[in-house]
Design a protein around this motif. Structure first.
Motif, PDB file in Angstrom:
ATOM      1  N   ALA A  15       0.775  -1.013   0.206  1.00 16.18           N
ATOM      2  CA  ALA A  15       0.091   0.022  -0.168  1.00 16.18           C
ATOM      3  C   ALA A  15       0.879   1.194  -0.034  1.00 16.18           C
ATOM      4  CB  ALA A  15      -1.057   0.101   1.069  1.00 16.18           C
ATOM      5  N   ILE A  16       2.002   1.173   0.882  1.00 17.65           N
ATOM      6  CA  ILE A  16       2.799   2.388   0.920  1.00 17.65           C
ATOM      7  C   ILE A  16       3.439   2.547  -0.562  1.00 17.65           C
ATOM      8  CG2 ILE A  16       4.918   3.142   2.129  1.00 17.65           C
ATOM      9  CD1 ILE A  16       3.756   1.970   4.556  1.00 17.65           C
ATOM     10  N   SER A  17       3.932   1.557  -0.997  1.00 17.94           N
ATOM     11  CA  SER A  17       4.726   1.759  -2.181  1.00 17.94           C
ATOM     12  C   SER A  17       3.780   2.335  -3.471  1.00 17.94           C
ATOM     13  CB  SER A  17       5.322   0.322  -2.594  1.00 17.94           C
ATOM     14  OG  SER A  17       5.907  -0.234  -1.673  1.00 17.94           O
ATOM     15  N   GLN A  18       2.474   2.257  -3.204  1.00 18.76           N
ATOM     16  CA  GLN A  18       1.571   2.499  -4.336  1.00 18.76           C
ATOM     17  C   GLN A  18       1.096   3.888  -3.896  1.00 18.76           C
ATOM     18  OE1 GLN A  18      -0.914  -0.486  -6.298  1.00 18.76           O
ATOM     19  NE2 GLN A  18       0.384  -2.274  -5.348  1.00 18.76           N
ATOM     20  N   LEU A  19       1.208   4.506  -2.898  1.00 22.41           N
ATOM     21  CA  LEU A  19       0.493   5.629  -2.658  1.00 22.41           C
ATOM     22  C   LEU A  19       1.111   7.087  -3.381  1.00 22.41           C
ATOM     23  CD1 LEU A  19       0.166   5.362   1.293  1.00 22.41           C
ATOM     24  CD2 LEU A  19      -1.634   5.286  -0.372  1.00 22.41           C
ATOM     25  N   ASN A  20       0.559   7.912  -3.497  1.00 21.90           N
ATOM     26  CA  ASN A  20       1.027   9.112  -4.361  1.00 21.90           C
ATOM     27  C   ASN A  20       1.834  10.023  -3.412  1.00 21.90           C
ATOM     28  OD1 ASN A  20      -0.212   8.321  -6.710  1.00 21.90           O
ATOM     29  ND2 ASN A  20      -1.999   9.136  -6.042  1.00 21.90           N
ATOM     30  N   THR A  21       1.445  10.146  -2.187  1.00 21.57           N
ATOM     31  CA  THR A  21       2.431  10.856  -1.353  1.00 21.57           C
ATOM     32  C   THR A  21       3.768  10.252  -1.173  1.00 21.57           C
ATOM     33  OG1 THR A  21       0.343  11.343  -0.003  1.00 21.57           O
ATOM     34  CG2 THR A  21       2.556  11.743   0.822  1.00 21.57           C
ATOM     35  N   PRO A  22       4.948  11.197  -1.428  1.00 24.95           N
ATOM     36  CA  PRO A  22       6.396  10.876  -1.359  1.00 24.95           C
ATOM     37  C   PRO A  22       6.730  10.030  -0.197  1.00 24.95           C
ATOM     38  CG  PRO A  22       6.126  13.074  -2.494  1.00 24.95           C
ATOM     39  CD  PRO A  22       4.613  12.674  -1.902  1.00 24.95           C
ATOM     40  N   ARG A  23       6.246  10.897   1.189  1.00 23.56           N
ATOM     41  CA  ARG A  23       6.786  10.386   2.212  1.00 23.56           C
ATOM     42  C   ARG A  23       5.659  10.174   3.234  1.00 23.56           C
ATOM     43  NH1 ARG A  23      11.795   9.599   5.023  1.00 23.56           N
ATOM     44  NH2 ARG A  23      11.588   9.454   7.193  1.00 23.56           N
ATOM     45  N   PRO A  24       4.763   8.859   2.991  1.00 23.81           N
ATOM     46  CA  PRO A  24       3.590   9.132   3.458  1.00 23.81           C
ATOM     47  C   PRO A  24       3.652   8.865   5.194  1.00 23.81           C
ATOM     48  CG  PRO A  24       3.858   7.022   2.693  1.00 23.81           C
ATOM     49  CD  PRO A  24       4.798   7.977   2.013  1.00 23.81           C
ATOM     50  N   LYS A  25       2.709   9.667   6.012  1.00 28.95           N
ATOM     51  CA  LYS A  25       2.827   9.484   7.224  1.00 28.95           C
ATOM     52  C   LYS A  25       1.905   8.249   7.732  1.00 28.95           C
ATOM     53  CE  LYS A  25       2.133  12.984   9.580  1.00 28.95           C
ATOM     54  NZ  LYS A  25       1.263  14.267  10.280  1.00 28.95           N
ATOM     55  N   VAL A  26       2.336   7.392   8.480  1.00 30.77           N
ATOM     56  CA  VAL A  26       1.720   6.139   9.038  1.00 30.77           C
ATOM     57  C   VAL A  26       1.751   5.989  10.649  1.00 30.77           C
ATOM     58  CG1 VAL A  26       1.864   3.570   9.201  1.00 30.77           C
ATOM     59  CG2 VAL A  26       2.422   4.669   7.055  1.00 30.77           C
ATOM     60  N   LEU A  27       0.553   5.871  11.100  1.00 32.38           N
ATOM     61  CA  LEU A  27       0.450   5.905  12.679  1.00 32.38           C
ATOM     62  C   LEU A  27       0.199   4.257  13.137  1.00 32.38           C
ATOM     63  CD1 LEU A  27      -0.100   6.956  15.328  1.00 32.38           C
ATOM     64  CD2 LEU A  27      -2.236   7.643  14.872  1.00 32.38           C
ATOM     65  N   ASN A  28       1.093   3.800  13.834  1.00 27.60           N
ATOM     66  CA  ASN A  28       0.775   2.469  14.342  1.00 27.60           C
ATOM     67  C   ASN A  28       0.356   2.480  15.998  1.00 27.60           C
ATOM     68  OD1 ASN A  28       0.808  -0.428  14.827  1.00 27.60           O
ATOM     69  ND2 ASN A  28       2.990  -0.590  14.600  1.00 27.60           N
ATOM     70  N   LEU A  29      -0.717   2.037  16.285  1.00 31.19           N
ATOM     71  CA  LEU A  29      -1.425   2.375  17.376  1.00 31.19           C
ATOM     72  C   LEU A  29      -1.527   0.930  18.246  1.00 31.19           C
ATOM     73  CD1 LEU A  29      -4.406   4.504  16.636  1.00 31.19           C
ATOM     74  CD2 LEU A  29      -2.258   5.163  17.894  1.00 31.19           C
ATOM     75  N   PHE A  30      -1.193   0.867  19.539  1.00 31.38           N
ATOM     76  CA  PHE A  30      -0.852  -0.456  20.413  1.00 31.38           C
ATOM     77  C   PHE A  30       0.172  -1.278  19.576  1.00 31.38           C
ATOM     78  CE2 PHE A  30      -5.452   0.822  20.342  1.00 31.38           C
ATOM     79  CZ  PHE A  30      -5.439   0.841  21.767  1.00 31.38           C
ATOM     80  N   ALA A  31       1.257  -0.639  19.200  1.00 31.28           N
ATOM     81  CA  ALA A  31       2.239  -1.050  18.068  1.00 31.28           C
ATOM     82  C   ALA A  31       3.031  -2.388  18.719  1.00 31.28           C
ATOM     83  CB  ALA A  31       2.793  -0.005  17.775  1.00 31.28           C
ATOM     84  N   TYR A  32       3.099  -2.563  19.771  1.00 28.61           N
ATOM     85  CA  TYR A  32       3.853  -3.725  20.228  1.00 28.61           C
ATOM     86  C   TYR A  32       5.319  -3.579  19.949  1.00 28.61           C
ATOM     87  CZ  TYR A  32       4.514  -8.579  21.864  1.00 28.61           C
ATOM     88  OH  TYR A  32       4.894  -9.869  22.599  1.00 28.61           O
ATOM     89  N   THR A  33       5.787  -4.728  19.703  1.00 28.30           N
ATOM     90  CA  THR A  33       7.182  -4.734  19.341  1.00 28.30           C
ATOM     91  C   THR A  33       7.575  -4.312  17.796  1.00 28.30           C
ATOM     92  OG1 THR A  33       7.272  -7.206  18.716  1.00 28.30           O
ATOM     93  CG2 THR A  33       7.923  -6.599  20.778  1.00 28.30           C
ATOM     94  N   GLY A  34       6.638  -3.869  17.003  1.00 24.88           N
ATOM     95  CA  GLY A  34       6.822  -3.043  16.077  1.00 24.88           C
ATOM     96  C   GLY A  34       6.953  -3.874  14.313  1.00 24.88           C
ATOM     97  N   GLY A  35       6.208  -4.879  14.539  1.00 22.49           N
ATOM     98  CA  GLY A  35       6.288  -5.454  13.090  1.00 22.49           C
ATOM     99  C   GLY A  35       5.924  -4.597  11.866  1.00 22.49           C
ATOM    100  N   ALA A  36       4.659  -4.135  12.376  1.00 24.02           N
ATOM    101  CA  ALA A  36       3.950  -3.215  11.178  1.00 24.02           C
ATOM    102  C   ALA A  36       4.959  -2.038  10.990  1.00 24.02           C
ATOM    103  CB  ALA A  36       2.690  -3.045  11.703  1.00 24.02           C
ATOM    104  N   SER A  37       5.459  -1.486  12.208  1.00 25.64           N
ATOM    105  CA  SER A  37       6.160  -0.104  12.226  1.00 25.64           C
ATOM    106  C   SER A  37       7.433  -0.436  11.143  1.00 25.64           C
ATOM    107  CB  SER A  37       6.617   0.306  13.562  1.00 25.64           C
ATOM    108  OG  SER A  37       5.370   0.713  14.300  1.00 25.64           O
ATOM    109  N   LEU A  38       8.072  -1.580  11.381  1.00 22.87           N
ATOM    110  CA  LEU A  38       9.236  -1.837  10.623  1.00 22.87           C
ATOM    111  C   LEU A  38       8.766  -2.030   9.137  1.00 22.87           C
ATOM    112  CD1 LEU A  38      11.158  -4.398  12.873  1.00 22.87           C
ATOM    113  CD2 LEU A  38      11.230  -1.932  12.862  1.00 22.87           C
ATOM    114  N   ALA A  39       7.921  -2.639   8.995  1.00 18.95           N
ATOM    115  CA  ALA A  39       7.298  -2.882   7.518  1.00 18.95           C
ATOM    116  C   ALA A  39       7.114  -1.472   6.693  1.00 18.95           C
ATOM    117  CB  ALA A  39       6.056  -3.594   7.400  1.00 18.95           C
ATOM    118  N   ALA A  40       6.288  -0.596   7.709  1.00 21.49           N
ATOM    119  CA  ALA A  40       6.113   0.694   6.885  1.00 21.49           C
ATOM    120  C   ALA A  40       7.322   1.641   6.741  1.00 21.49           C
ATOM    121  CB  ALA A  40       5.095   1.385   7.789  1.00 21.49           C
TER     122      ALA A  40
END
Length: 295
Positions: free
Chosen positions: A118-143
């Protein structure tokens, strides 16, 4: 409604399930842990499990959540596993905790791939992503690896320290770390007029914030989602929510999401599962995700 399970992952394997337990391999080590939804019989014998497991979790008789691990001499703690799929190249530190968790939820791997696409296909050059209840960060790292500007929010400071280690081991940087109650953070961001291109939400059934704030999923999810809808960018966006609570079905989640978000596009919803080596499918929560571009 979809049933989704991650693609083959060399460093993870669900070997067997049953009798309210699961037997898993994380890298070089096999663990036996409680699993409340594995109500069927095991395919392997108890002696097979005992022979294979390097560590076995046993609940404390006086606590429904805590316990300790019985380990063999060759068990290493902590240890590391790698995730290499679809352009992602991540390294996670794992450790045996008193709550039976080890630092990752393997069923979430499909969501990591989804948000990376999804991030790779967004039009925003550096999209802002919020990870809530983010634990040890798997989704944060991927983003972050996909090029996003990531804000990682969790109420537990040691868990954020763990996520920072995962960032370092994955050779990433510049994730914004926030130790705060997720509800308070989101409300403040709404008041400030901030917007995010992507939001990832993985709330527990119950929890406590750093100042004792009480989180009860059934009571607070609806209001939190309304605030998240105010935060989500109107044109260039994605959203992922996961729920692991026996009281929530995929239909309940589909109703809430359809009512709350006016800009739902390309939606997918259903159950996450892992299949063991004997093709028994273990349900591990419900999900709903959508993006402004088809994936």
């Amino acid at each position: 409604m979809k049933l989704i399970s991650p693609a083959s992952w060399p460093d993870y394997e669900l070997i067997d399930t049953g009798n309210f337990e699961k037997l898993e391999r994380f890298g070089a080590f096999v663990l036996a842990r409680p699993e409340p939804q594995a109500i069927w019989d095991k395919s392997l014998t108890d002696s097979d499990w005992q022979g294979m497991a390097h560590a076995t979790f046993r609940r404390d008789r006086n606590s429904p959540e805590r316990g300790d691990w019985q380990t063999k001499p060759d068990m290493r703690d902590p240890w590391f596993v790698k995730f290499r799929q679809e352009g992602l190249n991540l390294t996670f530190k794992l450790a045996l905790t008193t709550f039976k968790h080890v630092g990752i939820f393997p069923e979430q791997a499909d969501n990591w791939v989804y948000l990376h696409k999804a991030i790779s296909q967004l039009n925003t050059p550096r999209p802002k992503v919020l990870n809530l209840f983010a634990y040890t960060g798997g989704a944060s790292l991927a983003a972050r690896q996909a090029g996003a500007d990531v804000t990682h929010v969790d109420a537990v400071k040691p868990v954020i320290s763990w996520a920072r280690e995962n960032m370092d081991h994955s050779e990433l940087d510049n994730i914004r770390w926030v130790v705060e109650d997720a509800v308070k953070f989101v409300r403040r961001e709404v008041r400030r007029g901030n917007r995010y291109n992507g939001i990832i939400l993985d709330p527990p059934a119950y929890g406590r914030g750093p100042d004792g704030e009480k989180w009860v999923l059934e009571e607070q999810l609806n209001d939190l989602l309304k605030s998240c809808a105010d935060l989500l960018d109107r044109t260039d966006f994605f959203f992922i929510i996961n729920l692991y609570s026996l009281g929530f079905s995929a239909l309940i989640l589909e109703n809430i999401m359809g009512q709350t978000f006016s800009n739902v596009a390309n939606a997918e919803w259903g159950e996450l599962f892992l299949a063991d080596s004997y093709q028994k499918r273990l349900p591990l929560g419900v999900f709903y995700r959508f993006a402004s571009v088809p994936l």
